[in-house]
Design a protein around this motif. Structure first.
Motif, PDB file in Angstrom:
ATOM      1  N   LEU A   1       7.074   2.646  -6.101  1.00  0.00           N
ATOM      2  CA  LEU A   1       7.601   3.975  -5.812  1.00  0.00           C
ATOM      3  C   LEU A   1       9.083   3.946  -6.145  1.00  0.00           C
ATOM      4  O   LEU A   1       9.781   2.985  -5.819  1.00  0.00           O
ATOM      5  CB  LEU A   1       7.399   4.291  -4.326  1.00  0.00           C
ATOM      6  CG  LEU A   1       7.790   5.663  -3.830  1.00  0.00           C
ATOM      7  CD1 LEU A   1       6.792   6.705  -4.325  1.00  0.00           C
ATOM      8  CD2 LEU A   1       7.829   5.666  -2.316  1.00  0.00           C
TER       9      LEU A   1
ATOM     10  N   ALA B   1       4.922   2.073   1.230  1.00  0.00           N
ATOM     11  CA  ALA B   1       5.887   2.592   0.255  1.00  0.00           C
ATOM     12  C   ALA B   1       6.477   3.916   0.731  1.00  0.00           C
ATOM     13  O   ALA B   1       7.694   4.126   0.647  1.00  0.00           O
ATOM     14  CB  ALA B   1       5.225   2.763  -1.108  1.00  0.00           C
ATOM     15  N   PHE B   2       5.633   4.803   1.247  1.00  0.00           N
ATOM     16  CA  PHE B   2       6.137   6.092   1.724  1.00  0.00           C
ATOM     17  C   PHE B   2       6.950   5.951   3.010  1.00  0.00           C
ATOM     18  O   PHE B   2       7.856   6.748   3.258  1.00  0.00           O
ATOM     19  CB  PHE B   2       4.996   7.090   1.892  1.00  0.00           C
ATOM     20  CG  PHE B   2       4.460   7.585   0.578  1.00  0.00           C
ATOM     21  CD1 PHE B   2       5.277   8.285  -0.296  1.00  0.00           C
ATOM     22  CD2 PHE B   2       3.162   7.326   0.193  1.00  0.00           C
ATOM     23  CE1 PHE B   2       4.810   8.729  -1.524  1.00  0.00           C
ATOM     24  CE2 PHE B   2       2.676   7.765  -1.028  1.00  0.00           C
ATOM     25  CZ  PHE B   2       3.498   8.464  -1.883  1.00  0.00           C
TER      26      PHE B   2
ATOM     27  N   ARG C   1       3.514  10.584  -4.981  1.00  0.00           N
ATOM     28  CA  ARG C   1       2.489   9.545  -5.092  1.00  0.00           C
ATOM     29  C   ARG C   1       3.138   8.229  -5.502  1.00  0.00           C
ATOM     30  O   ARG C   1       4.176   8.196  -6.140  1.00  0.00           O
ATOM     31  CB  ARG C   1       1.414   9.931  -6.103  1.00  0.00           C
ATOM     32  CG  ARG C   1       1.919  10.043  -7.526  1.00  0.00           C
ATOM     33  CD  ARG C   1       0.796  10.532  -8.463  1.00  0.00           C
ATOM     34  NE  ARG C   1       1.309  10.709  -9.790  1.00  0.00           N
ATOM     35  CZ  ARG C   1       1.362   9.770 -10.719  1.00  0.00           C
ATOM     36  NH1 ARG C   1       0.890   8.569 -10.458  1.00  0.00           N
ATOM     37  NH2 ARG C   1       1.845  10.009 -11.910  1.00  0.00           N
ATOM     38  N   ALA C   2       2.494   7.152  -5.085  1.00  0.00           N
ATOM     39  CA  ALA C   2       2.911   5.817  -5.501  1.00  0.00           C
ATOM     40  C   ALA C   2       2.124   5.460  -6.760  1.00  0.00           C
ATOM     41  O   ALA C   2       1.085   6.056  -7.051  1.00  0.00           O
ATOM     42  CB  ALA C   2       2.634   4.809  -4.394  1.00  0.00           C
TER      43      ALA C   2
ATOM     44  N   ASP D   1       0.835  -1.200   0.000  1.00  0.00           N
ATOM     45  CA  ASP D   1       0.000   0.000   0.000  1.00  0.00           C
ATOM     46  C   ASP D   1       0.874   1.257   0.000  1.00  0.00           C
ATOM     47  O   ASP D   1       2.081   1.195   0.196  1.00  0.00           O
ATOM     48  CB  ASP D   1      -0.951  -0.001   1.197  1.00  0.00           C
ATOM     49  CG  ASP D   1      -0.235   0.002   2.540  1.00  0.00           C
ATOM     50  OD1 ASP D   1       1.007   0.113   2.571  1.00  0.00           O
ATOM     51  OD2 ASP D   1      -0.916  -0.102   3.570  1.00  0.00           O
ATOM     52  N   ASP D   2       0.220   2.399  -0.225  1.00  0.00           N
ATOM     53  CA  ASP D   2       0.931   3.679  -0.267  1.00  0.00           C
ATOM     54  C   ASP D   2       1.663   3.961   1.048  1.00  0.00           C
ATOM     55  O   ASP D   2       2.806   4.415   1.041  1.00  0.00           O
ATOM     56  CB  ASP D   2      -0.045   4.825  -0.533  1.00  0.00           C
ATOM     57  CG  ASP D   2      -0.593   4.852  -1.939  1.00  0.00           C
ATOM     58  OD1 ASP D   2      -0.480   3.831  -2.648  1.00  0.00           O
ATOM     59  OD2 ASP D   2      -1.147   5.888  -2.338  1.00  0.00           O
ATOM     60  N   GLN D   3       1.000   3.701   2.174  1.00  0.00           N
ATOM     61  CA  GLN D   3       1.589   4.016   3.472  1.00  0.00           C
ATOM     62  C   GLN D   3       2.918   3.293   3.655  1.00  0.00           C
ATOM     63  O   GLN D   3       3.898   3.884   4.119  1.00  0.00           O
ATOM     64  CB  GLN D   3       0.614   3.644   4.587  1.00  0.00           C
ATOM     65  CG  GLN D   3       1.123   3.993   5.960  1.00  0.00           C
ATOM     66  CD  GLN D   3       0.118   3.646   7.061  1.00  0.00           C
ATOM     67  OE1 GLN D   3      -0.969   3.147   6.791  1.00  0.00           O
ATOM     68  NE2 GLN D   3       0.497   3.915   8.289  1.00  0.00           N
TER      69      GLN D   3
ATOM     70  N   ARG E   1       0.222   2.555  -9.165  1.00  0.00           N
ATOM     71  CA  ARG E   1      -0.386   1.228  -9.278  1.00  0.00           C
ATOM     72  C   ARG E   1      -0.220   0.779 -10.717  1.00  0.00           C
ATOM     73  O   ARG E   1      -0.601   1.485 -11.643  1.00  0.00           O
ATOM     74  CB  ARG E   1      -1.860   1.261  -8.910  1.00  0.00           C
ATOM     75  CG  ARG E   1      -2.075   1.588  -7.455  1.00  0.00           C
ATOM     76  CD  ARG E   1      -3.486   1.242  -6.985  1.00  0.00           C
ATOM     77  NE  ARG E   1      -3.619   1.578  -5.579  1.00  0.00           N
ATOM     78  CZ  ARG E   1      -3.241   0.797  -4.576  1.00  0.00           C
ATOM     79  NH1 ARG E   1      -2.733  -0.375  -4.830  1.00  0.00           N
ATOM     80  NH2 ARG E   1      -3.372   1.181  -3.329  1.00  0.00           N
TER      81      ARG E   1
ATOM     82  N   VAL F   1       1.694  -1.397  -4.869  1.00  0.00           N
ATOM     83  CA  VAL F   1       2.084  -0.118  -5.462  1.00  0.00           C
ATOM     84  C   VAL F   1       3.591  -0.090  -5.678  1.00  0.00           C
ATOM     85  O   VAL F   1       4.333  -0.875  -5.088  1.00  0.00           O
ATOM     86  CB  VAL F   1       1.666   1.077  -4.572  1.00  0.00           C
ATOM     87  CG1 VAL F   1       0.163   1.157  -4.428  1.00  0.00           C
ATOM     88  CG2 VAL F   1       2.334   1.030  -3.214  1.00  0.00           C
TER      89      VAL F   1
END
Length: 71
Positions: A57, A27-28, A45-46, A23-25, A48, A55
């Motif tokens: 990144l 990846a960040f 942003r990541a 998920d984005d969380q 998809r 995701v």
């Protein structure tokens, strides 16, 4: 995701790190860990990729810079 640009790895000490996460969380969070150690531009942003799980990144690192301590 775009292919890695020759400019991003043209010199010793430059690196491209592709992060794959659920998920984005996540990846960040990985991006933040890398940025906490080396100067790196932050992605906003990541991505998809259709047909692929999770995701993606991309982080560009310059490890020639002095390593930052984790205080």
């Amino acid at each position: 995701m775009k292919p890695t640009s020759e400019a991003h790895v043209a010199q010793l000490g430059l690196a491209v790190v592709d992060v794959a996460a659920c998920d984005d969380q996540t990846a960040f969070a990985v991006q933040a860990l890398l940025a906490g150690r080396w100067p790196t531009p932050s992605a906003d942003r990541a991505i998809r990729v259709p047909g692929e799980p999770g995701v993606r990144l991309r982080c560009h690192l310059d490890v020639r810079q002095e390593l930052r301590s984790q205080l």
